[in-house]
Design a protein around this motif. Sequence first.
Motif, PDB file in Angstrom:
ATOM      1  N   GLY A   1       0.732  -1.127  -0.024  1.00  0.00           N
ATOM      2  CA  GLY A   1      -0.011   0.062  -0.104  1.00  0.00           C
ATOM      3  C   GLY A   1       0.954   1.230   0.034  1.00  0.00           C
ATOM      4  O   GLY A   1       2.037   1.059  -0.051  1.00  0.00           O
ATOM      5  N   VAL A   2       0.139   2.338  -0.033  1.00  0.00           N
ATOM      6  CA  VAL A   2       0.938   3.616  -0.148  1.00  0.00           C
ATOM      7  C   VAL A   2       0.375   4.734   1.352  1.00  0.00           C
ATOM      8  O   VAL A   2      -0.797   4.650   1.627  1.00  0.00           O
ATOM      9  CB  VAL A   2       0.315   4.454  -1.371  1.00  0.00           C
ATOM     10  N   VAL A   3       1.512   5.324   1.533  1.00  0.00           N
ATOM     11  CA  VAL A   3       1.264   6.445   2.505  1.00  0.00           C
ATOM     12  C   VAL A   3       1.586   7.854   1.970  1.00  0.00           C
ATOM     13  O   VAL A   3       2.717   7.949   1.550  1.00  0.00           O
ATOM     14  CB  VAL A   3       1.923   6.072   3.809  1.00  0.00           C
ATOM     15  N   LEU A   4       0.758   8.678   1.769  1.00  0.00           N
ATOM     16  CA  LEU A   4       0.899  10.019   1.408  1.00  0.00           C
ATOM     17  C   LEU A   4       0.740  11.157   2.422  1.00  0.00           C
ATOM     18  O   LEU A   4      -0.199  11.060   3.306  1.00  0.00           O
ATOM     19  CB  LEU A   4       0.079  10.244   0.242  1.00  0.00           C
ATOM     20  N   VAL A   5       1.809  11.958   2.478  1.00  0.00           N
ATOM     21  CA  VAL A   5       1.763  13.086   3.295  1.00  0.00           C
ATOM     22  C   VAL A   5       1.773  14.383   2.635  1.00  0.00           C
ATOM     23  O   VAL A   5       2.682  14.428   1.763  1.00  0.00           O
ATOM     24  CB  VAL A   5       2.738  13.153   4.367  1.00  0.00           C
ATOM     25  N   ARG A   6       0.708  15.044   2.738  1.00  0.00           N
ATOM     26  CA  ARG A   6       0.692  16.300   1.920  1.00  0.00           C
ATOM     27  C   ARG A   6       0.698  15.971   0.219  1.00  0.00           C
ATOM     28  O   ARG A   6       1.420  16.627  -0.708  1.00  0.00           O
ATOM     29  CB  ARG A   6       1.725  17.475   2.003  1.00  0.00           C
ATOM     30  N   GLY A   7       0.233  14.690  -0.126  1.00  0.00           N
ATOM     31  CA  GLY A   7       0.182  14.300  -1.581  1.00  0.00           C
ATOM     32  C   GLY A   7       1.240  13.895  -2.105  1.00  0.00           C
ATOM     33  O   GLY A   7       1.554  13.218  -3.261  1.00  0.00           O
ATOM     34  N   GLU A   8       2.444  13.507  -1.223  1.00  0.00           N
ATOM     35  CA  GLU A   8       3.692  12.910  -1.446  1.00  0.00           C
ATOM     36  C   GLU A   8       3.883  11.648  -0.798  1.00  0.00           C
ATOM     37  O   GLU A   8       3.495  11.558   0.493  1.00  0.00           O
ATOM     38  CB  GLU A   8       4.738  13.911  -1.302  1.00  0.00           C
ATOM     39  N   GLU A   9       4.248  10.571  -1.518  1.00  0.00           N
ATOM     40  CA  GLU A   9       4.731   9.409  -0.801  1.00  0.00           C
ATOM     41  C   GLU A   9       5.715   9.406  -0.005  1.00  0.00           C
ATOM     42  O   GLU A   9       6.625  10.285   0.030  1.00  0.00           O
ATOM     43  CB  GLU A   9       4.938   8.322  -2.125  1.00  0.00           C
ATOM     44  N   VAL A  10       5.377   8.916   1.323  1.00  0.00           N
ATOM     45  CA  VAL A  10       6.262   8.844   2.449  1.00  0.00           C
ATOM     46  C   VAL A  10       7.325   7.952   2.171  1.00  0.00           C
ATOM     47  O   VAL A  10       7.053   6.688   2.140  1.00  0.00           O
ATOM     48  CB  VAL A  10       5.552   8.637   3.603  1.00  0.00           C
ATOM     49  N   PHE A  11       8.820   8.294   1.913  1.00  0.00           N
ATOM     50  CA  PHE A  11       9.763   7.168   2.227  1.00  0.00           C
ATOM     51  C   PHE A  11      10.685   7.383   3.260  1.00  0.00           C
ATOM     52  O   PHE A  11      11.367   6.527   3.684  1.00  0.00           O
ATOM     53  CB  PHE A  11      10.741   7.296   0.699  1.00  0.00           C
ATOM     54  N   CYS A  12      10.971   8.798   3.769  1.00  0.00           N
ATOM     55  CA  CYS A  12      11.551   8.981   4.902  1.00  0.00           C
ATOM     56  C   CYS A  12      10.601   9.735   5.794  1.00  0.00           C
ATOM     57  O   CYS A  12       9.562  10.191   5.461  1.00  0.00           O
ATOM     58  CB  CYS A  12      12.961   9.727   4.722  1.00  0.00           C
ATOM     59  N   ILE A  13      11.140  10.431   6.726  1.00  0.00           N
ATOM     60  CA  ILE A  13      10.263  11.172   7.760  1.00  0.00           C
ATOM     61  C   ILE A  13       9.988  12.445   6.940  1.00  0.00           C
ATOM     62  O   ILE A  13      10.809  13.315   6.475  1.00  0.00           O
ATOM     63  CB  ILE A  13      11.149  11.573   9.101  1.00  0.00           C
ATOM     64  N   PRO A  14       8.633  12.782   6.808  1.00  0.00           N
ATOM     65  CA  PRO A  14       8.414  13.894   5.856  1.00  0.00           C
ATOM     66  C   PRO A  14       8.588  15.121   6.861  1.00  0.00           C
ATOM     67  O   PRO A  14       8.391  15.102   8.050  1.00  0.00           O
ATOM     68  CB  PRO A  14       6.859  13.900   5.620  1.00  0.00           C
ATOM     69  N   PRO A  15       9.049  16.373   6.400  1.00  0.00           N
ATOM     70  CA  PRO A  15       8.804  17.670   7.070  1.00  0.00           C
ATOM     71  C   PRO A  15       7.480  17.925   7.426  1.00  0.00           C
ATOM     72  O   PRO A  15       6.719  17.696   7.118  1.00  0.00           O
ATOM     73  CB  PRO A  15       9.612  18.605   5.963  1.00  0.00           C
ATOM     74  N   GLY A  16       7.632  18.895   8.671  1.00  0.00           N
ATOM     75  CA  GLY A  16       6.314  19.238   9.190  1.00  0.00           C
ATOM     76  C   GLY A  16       5.664  18.367   9.780  1.00  0.00           C
ATOM     77  O   GLY A  16       4.269  18.560  10.230  1.00  0.00           O
ATOM     78  N   VAL A  17       6.302  17.168  10.261  1.00  0.00           N
ATOM     79  CA  VAL A  17       5.475  16.165  11.091  1.00  0.00           C
ATOM     80  C   VAL A  17       6.003  16.241  12.675  1.00  0.00           C
ATOM     81  O   VAL A  17       7.159  16.361  12.800  1.00  0.00           O
ATOM     82  CB  VAL A  17       5.614  14.616  10.627  1.00  0.00           C
ATOM     83  N   GLY A  18       5.264  16.363  13.596  1.00  0.00           N
ATOM     84  CA  GLY A  18       5.508  16.194  14.899  1.00  0.00           C
ATOM     85  C   GLY A  18       5.053  15.004  15.597  1.00  0.00           C
ATOM     86  O   GLY A  18       3.966  14.107  15.058  1.00  0.00           O
ATOM     87  N   TYR A  19       5.594  14.141  16.449  1.00  0.00           N
ATOM     88  CA  TYR A  19       5.268  13.017  17.102  1.00  0.00           C
ATOM     89  C   TYR A  19       5.382  13.082  18.510  1.00  0.00           C
ATOM     90  O   TYR A  19       6.533  13.086  18.851  1.00  0.00           O
ATOM     91  CB  TYR A  19       5.864  11.803  16.271  1.00  0.00           C
ATOM     92  N   MET A  20       4.414  12.589  19.118  1.00  0.00           N
ATOM     93  CA  MET A  20       4.519  12.794  20.780  1.00  0.00           C
ATOM     94  C   MET A  20       4.272  11.317  21.017  1.00  0.00           C
ATOM     95  O   MET A  20       3.267  10.651  20.748  1.00  0.00           O
ATOM     96  CB  MET A  20       3.418  13.486  21.154  1.00  0.00           C
ATOM     97  N   PHE A  21       5.395  10.520  21.547  1.00  0.00           N
ATOM     98  CA  PHE A  21       5.234   9.017  21.936  1.00  0.00           C
ATOM     99  C   PHE A  21       4.610   8.992  23.248  1.00  0.00           C
ATOM    100  O   PHE A  21       4.351   9.635  24.092  1.00  0.00           O
ATOM    101  CB  PHE A  21       6.739   8.732  22.137  1.00  0.00           C
ATOM    102  N   GLN A  22       4.159   7.643  23.335  1.00  0.00           N
ATOM    103  CA  GLN A  22       3.306   7.149  24.400  1.00  0.00           C
ATOM    104  C   GLN A  22       4.209   7.460  25.574  1.00  0.00           C
ATOM    105  O   GLN A  22       3.766   7.741  26.853  1.00  0.00           O
ATOM    106  CB  GLN A  22       2.908   5.653  24.421  1.00  0.00           C
ATOM    107  N   ASN A  23       5.485   6.958  25.525  1.00  0.00           N
ATOM    108  CA  ASN A  23       6.494   6.964  26.714  1.00  0.00           C
ATOM    109  C   ASN A  23       7.261   8.210  26.600  1.00  0.00           C
ATOM    110  O   ASN A  23       7.410   8.765  25.419  1.00  0.00           O
ATOM    111  CB  ASN A  23       7.432   5.816  26.583  1.00  0.00           C
ATOM    112  N   ASP A  24       7.713   8.780  27.808  1.00  0.00           N
ATOM    113  CA  ASP A  24       8.276  10.112  27.728  1.00  0.00           C
ATOM    114  C   ASP A  24       9.714   9.874  26.596  1.00  0.00           C
ATOM    115  O   ASP A  24      10.418   8.933  26.681  1.00  0.00           O
ATOM    116  CB  ASP A  24       9.052  10.307  29.097  1.00  0.00           C
TER     117      ASP A  24
END
Lengths: 269, 292
Positions: A66-89
Amino acid sequence: MTPDPVIELRNATKRFRASSGGVHTAVRDLTMTVRGGAFVAVVGPTGCGKSTTLSLVSGLEPPSEGVVLVRGEEVFCIPPGVGYMFQNDAVLPWRSVLDNVASGPRYRGSSRAEARDRARVWVERVGLAGFEGYYPHQLSGGMRKRVALAQTLVNEPEILLMDEPFSALDVQTRSLMQDELLRLWAGSDAAVVFVTHDLEEAIALADRVVVMTASPATVKASFDVALPRPRNVEEIRMTDEFLFVYREIWDSLREEVNRAREEASHRAA
Amino acid sequence: MPHDTTITTPRSGRTTVDSSVVAKATSAHRKRRATVWAIRLALVAGWLVSWELTATYWIDPFFYSKPSAVWQRLVEWFTVGTSQGSIWEQIEVTLQEAVLGFALGALAGVVLGILLGRSRLLAEICAPFIKAANAVPRIVLAALFVLWFGLGMTSKVATAFVLVFFAVFFNAFQGAREVDRNLVNNARVLGASRLRVLTSIVVPSATSWILASLHIAFGFALIGAVVGEFTGASKGLGLLINRSQNMYDAPGIYAGMIVITVIALLAEWLLSVLEKRLLRWRPQAGGTEVRV
């Protein structure tokens, strides 16, 4: 605000090699979209593969199919403009509050002084003014979450991925952090994908709640939450509208929770 | 202000407690420390006195020596000099060899340990070789190094290096392997390049492992230098001990041991200071709190 979906998953499947030697399918044939500026909560039984969905979007894990798109572009590495808050500190124990928050800008090439200036603003915004010089071990769990939140938001992400960020907190601190999150989100136009197993939390926060099936996860149903904003998470829980939406979604979620429980008891037996 | 401001500073508790309670706790603490030290000193004194007495009345002091003779030898070394010249010169030579071997070995151990700890492929390829190299009785290499590098300093530095390298390498490797995946993922999403992940996450995470190994490693460096000198040298504390043995001078062997022990303790103290400085972000066990 962009009307186009900022996140799009098309028939995404993710398999892992299980430690027993077999293959474990965490996510199967997942299709969903998130529009710019929307707050989407993803609920599902514990351990169903919700977190995997976020790692696909963040580019930390590539999809098996399958395909994952962020802002219309396929995700191969970490896309810019993404923030990620994890479950653990994920705050760095050897850095002070200010330097933890300044990490993002530092990584992205700001000078130390500039990064600290930006960090100082966010430390204040999350209510930690005066604690800039403290080390994480000197803070309470709720305060560490605030550091993590500031650390993520200082990069001003257009897409904010949150993986049960408040699940380890006590009930009062959790509501406080939920309110805080809504307040900070209202001032941005970021899209949020908030994964949780707590349906109350999902409805109180989100515009749309996506229900996932028991493992392997795929989208079961999607519900719009038309509760007015700004919301106060503690009070909104007691309104009739809230209860109405809650019943509707719970009917859908209950089946999956039961199925997950049965599977877990099978595995244990 | 947030509501969840439960800060745990060690001092905050003290102000609310009655000062007489604090004074009592402090004096109890002091008393205990005094008792511990008194017993320690009594043990050392008892040991020395019984050794002195047995060596004077029962056993042959020629082989076993006795504290007073060892003390005399130490005084002689530091005032008159040793059979090999000034004692300070011997100390300087041994220390130079140990420090050089330690620095090079630690550096190589840290770099290679972290490299292999972060690269699974490299680690898998190298694993059997490293295990084999670790199983070699490395102290025997000292003899080989004397053949290769001669009686000078190089052969001792090489022996110290080999001993230090493995001690540090395994800890750095383990430390780099056990880095919290969460921290690495978080840094990557925040925008860190591979190199920045290494320098800002992996190295600090492995630091406490590496520092723990450095304590043992300096001891190894000294052993390496002394054994190297023992095998063949023109200067150094190991040579001094070797000469003492050849002349059936038991007090000289003990005196050499004492000098080396003091050096090792000083180095240990220096490393502890460094460790405290580098790991000050860690919560202190017990802290400055007065235990009641």
